[in-house]
Design a protein around this motif. Structure first.
Motif, short mmCIF file in Angstrom:
data_model
loop_
_atom_site.label_atom_id
_atom_site.label_comp_id
_atom_site.label_asym_id
_atom_site.label_seq_id
_atom_site.Cartn_x
_atom_site.Cartn_y
_atom_site.Cartn_z
N LEU A 72 0.80 -1.19 -0.09
CA LEU A 72 -0.17 -0.07 0.09
C LEU A 72 0.71 1.11 0.02
O LEU A 72 0.39 2.41 -0.33
CB LEU A 72 -0.91 -0.03 1.36
CG LEU A 72 -2.15 -1.11 1.19
CD1 LEU A 72 -2.81 -1.31 2.56
CD2 LEU A 72 -3.22 -0.64 0.16
N CYS A 73 2.09 1.20 0.53
CA CYS A 73 2.93 2.30 0.46
C CYS A 73 3.50 2.60 -0.81
O CYS A 73 3.53 3.77 -1.40
CB CYS A 73 4.13 2.09 1.72
SG CYS A 73 3.72 2.25 3.41
N GLY A 77 2.67 5.84 -3.77
CA GLY A 77 3.90 6.43 -4.39
C GLY A 77 5.19 6.67 -3.67
O GLY A 77 6.10 7.34 -4.22
N LEU A 78 5.39 5.90 -2.42
CA LEU A 78 6.50 5.95 -1.71
C LEU A 78 7.84 5.67 -2.51
O LEU A 78 8.72 6.42 -2.41
CB LEU A 78 6.31 5.09 -0.39
CG LEU A 78 7.48 5.15 0.62
CD1 LEU A 78 7.79 6.77 1.08
CD2 LEU A 78 7.29 4.17 1.86
N PHE A 79 7.85 4.39 -3.15
CA PHE A 79 8.95 3.99 -3.80
C PHE A 79 9.30 5.09 -5.06
O PHE A 79 10.53 4.92 -5.40
CB PHE A 79 8.90 2.54 -4.07
CG PHE A 79 8.75 1.77 -2.70
CD1 PHE A 79 9.93 1.40 -2.28
CD2 PHE A 79 7.57 1.60 -2.19
CE1 PHE A 79 9.93 0.66 -1.08
CE2 PHE A 79 7.44 0.77 -1.08
CZ PHE A 79 8.69 0.29 -0.40
N HIS A 80 8.30 5.30 -5.84
CA HIS A 80 8.49 6.39 -6.92
C HIS A 80 9.24 7.60 -6.42
O HIS A 80 10.14 8.05 -7.17
CB HIS A 80 7.20 6.62 -7.65
CG HIS A 80 7.25 7.70 -8.65
ND1 HIS A 80 8.03 7.66 -10.02
CD2 HIS A 80 7.03 8.92 -8.63
CE1 HIS A 80 7.94 8.70 -10.64
NE2 HIS A 80 7.42 9.46 -9.79
N ALA A 81 8.69 8.06 -5.20
CA ALA A 81 9.33 9.33 -4.81
C ALA A 81 10.88 9.03 -4.31
O ALA A 81 11.67 9.84 -4.50
CB ALA A 81 8.61 9.76 -3.47
N CYS A 82 11.06 7.81 -3.81
CA CYS A 82 12.58 7.25 -3.56
C CYS A 82 13.39 7.64 -4.61
O CYS A 82 14.50 7.73 -4.69
CB CYS A 82 12.47 6.04 -2.62
SG CYS A 82 11.73 5.94 -1.25
N GLY A 83 12.79 6.85 -5.75
CA GLY A 83 13.66 6.82 -6.98
C GLY A 83 13.95 8.27 -7.48
O GLY A 83 15.15 8.40 -7.86
N THR A 84 12.88 9.07 -7.44
CA THR A 84 13.19 10.60 -7.84
C THR A 84 14.17 11.32 -6.89
O THR A 84 15.05 11.80 -7.41
CB THR A 84 11.73 11.22 -7.70
OG1 THR A 84 10.88 10.60 -8.56
CG2 THR A 84 12.00 12.68 -8.22
#
Length: 415
Positions: A72-73, A77-84
């Motif tokens: 759910l995290c 969008g948590l992991f997309h934000a991490c990549g950015t």
């Protein structure tokens, strides 16, 4: 002789099929019949099966909740934000990207468990390295190694920790305090070895690309994770099973996602990985049979007693060796009851061995096997020689240094 032979054969079949995954079938397809076989020949009694189910039940429930929470995290969008963040912070410098991967993988592994790092962060790492034009090897290997090494910090970071947490007799906060110094030490040693081992890859110029637009971290997801961590500590202090805190965190995000039509009940059930949970229970029964039919006696003769520094080093070394021979989950199930007699420090030393040791071989942990499949899906073949050379450089040094750090923590904080 039938019971010991069937027990060993059943464990071998379960582990081989977990590694090979014939026809891509779930591990439970082989583990559940194996558990039935050891029960049928009397290698384990129905009473022992019931005891194992009662012992592993809360662990399995906790694991299911954490897996749902991590998925759910990701949906938030948590992991997309991490990549950015990694791409922007690195500024086309591979050395900075490696540092960013180490930082994020360590935190995600500690808080959301190693499965989140392997399944959700690893594809982001590949995408970020590709966007930068950097060689993916150092960063991909970092996510693999840290999914094991960085899982030392919290009882929730790894299934092995969950299996051993009750045996330590420690509270959530006390466990974390004792493991903080070993956790930091292990990550620092890994990082130093990675910088030298991949020096050529990290020195290669990255292909210039446009930096991605800034992306805000999902505040609601971060607050929910923080609240869940606080719930773990509160539950442990009040004698409540931490699985309830994990379930509460997952429920909060699930209700939000369902209300916004970002997920479905079927997707939520799927993210709980029910076949894998069945595999864990069946594996526990098979390992119980092997332990009761000779392995337990053999291990009792080689495990050191006490929590002196030599004893802790010996415990960690035996645990690491056994993890690479029979996988870290069976090793944990076999060793923790024996180590518990020497106190919490001995159990924590076993965790150092079963969490760090699997970086030496593919079969050491299921997380490493899953990571290898993800790497192949991203057209990055993992060479056995390179994987083993890196493991030989990192595992002995990391395991020794973190065990010394554990001994120091025990001296400073006591148990």
């Amino acid at each position: 002789m039938l019971a010991p032979s069937v027990s060993v054969l059943a464990l071998a079949v379960v582990l081989i099929c977990a590694v090979v995954r014939p026809f891509r079938l779930p591990e439970a397809v082989f583990a559940v019949p194996a558990a039935g076989a050891v029960l049928a020949v009397g290698a384990v009694t129905p009473e022992a099966v019931r005891e194992e189910a009662e012992r592993l039940g809360p662990v399995i429930g906790f694991l299911a909740a954490v897996l749902v929470l991590a998925k759910l995290c990701d949906d938030e969008g948590l992991f997309h934000a991490c990549g950015t963040w990694m791409a922007r912070w690195s500024r086309r410098r591979p050395q900075r990207l490696l540092g960013a991967v180490f930082a994020l993988a360590s935190l995600i592994t500690a808080v959301l468990s190693l499965d989140a790092t392997v399944v959700l962060l690893t594809p982001v790492v590949f995408a970020t390295a590709g966007r930068m034009g950097a060689r993916p090897g150092p960063h991909a290997y970092a996510s693999a190694h840290l999914s094991n090494t960085a899982s030392l910090l919290l009882p929730v970071s790894n299934l092995t920790n969950l299996l051993a947490f009750t045996a330590t007799g420690l509270g959530f906060t006390r466990f974390a305090l004792l493991m903080l110094l070993p956790w930091l030490t292990a990550i620092a040693v890994e990082y130093g070895v990675f910088r030298r081992f991949f020096a050529r890859d990290l020195a290669a110029a990255a292909t210039p690309t446009d930096l991605p637009a800034p992306t805000a971290f999902p505040l609601f997801a971060l607050l929910t994770v923080a609240g869940t961590l606080g719930g773990f500590a509160l539950a442990s202090a009040t004698g409540v099973d931490p699985a309830w805190a994990a379930a509460a965190g997952a429920t909060v995000l699930a209700v939000r996602a369902l209300a916004r039509h970002r997920t479905t009940p079927r997707a939520l059930v799927g993210s709980a990985a029910l076949p894998f949970l069945a595999f864990v229970l069946a594996l526990g029964i098979v390992v119980r049979a092997v332990v009761e039919n000779g392995l337990g006696t053999a291990l009792a003769h080689v495990l050191p007693d006490g929590t002196s520094l030599p004893a802790l080093l010996g415990l960690a070394a035996v645990a690491a060796t056994l993890a690479n021979l029979i996988n870290n989950l069976p090793a944990t199930l076999a060793l923790v009851p024996l180590a518990a007699a020497s106190g919490p420090g001995a159990v924590l030393a076993v965790l150092l061995g079963v969490n760090i040791g699997p970086n030496l071989t593919y079969a050491g942990s299921l997380a490493t096997l899953l990571w290898r499949r993800i790497a192949h899906e991203h057209d990055h073949p993992v060479g056995l020689g390179e994987f083993t050379r890196l493991g030989l450089l990192t595992v002995p040094a990391t395991l020794t240094a973190s065990t010394v750090a554990l001994w120091a923590s025990l001296q400073l904080l006591g148990v």
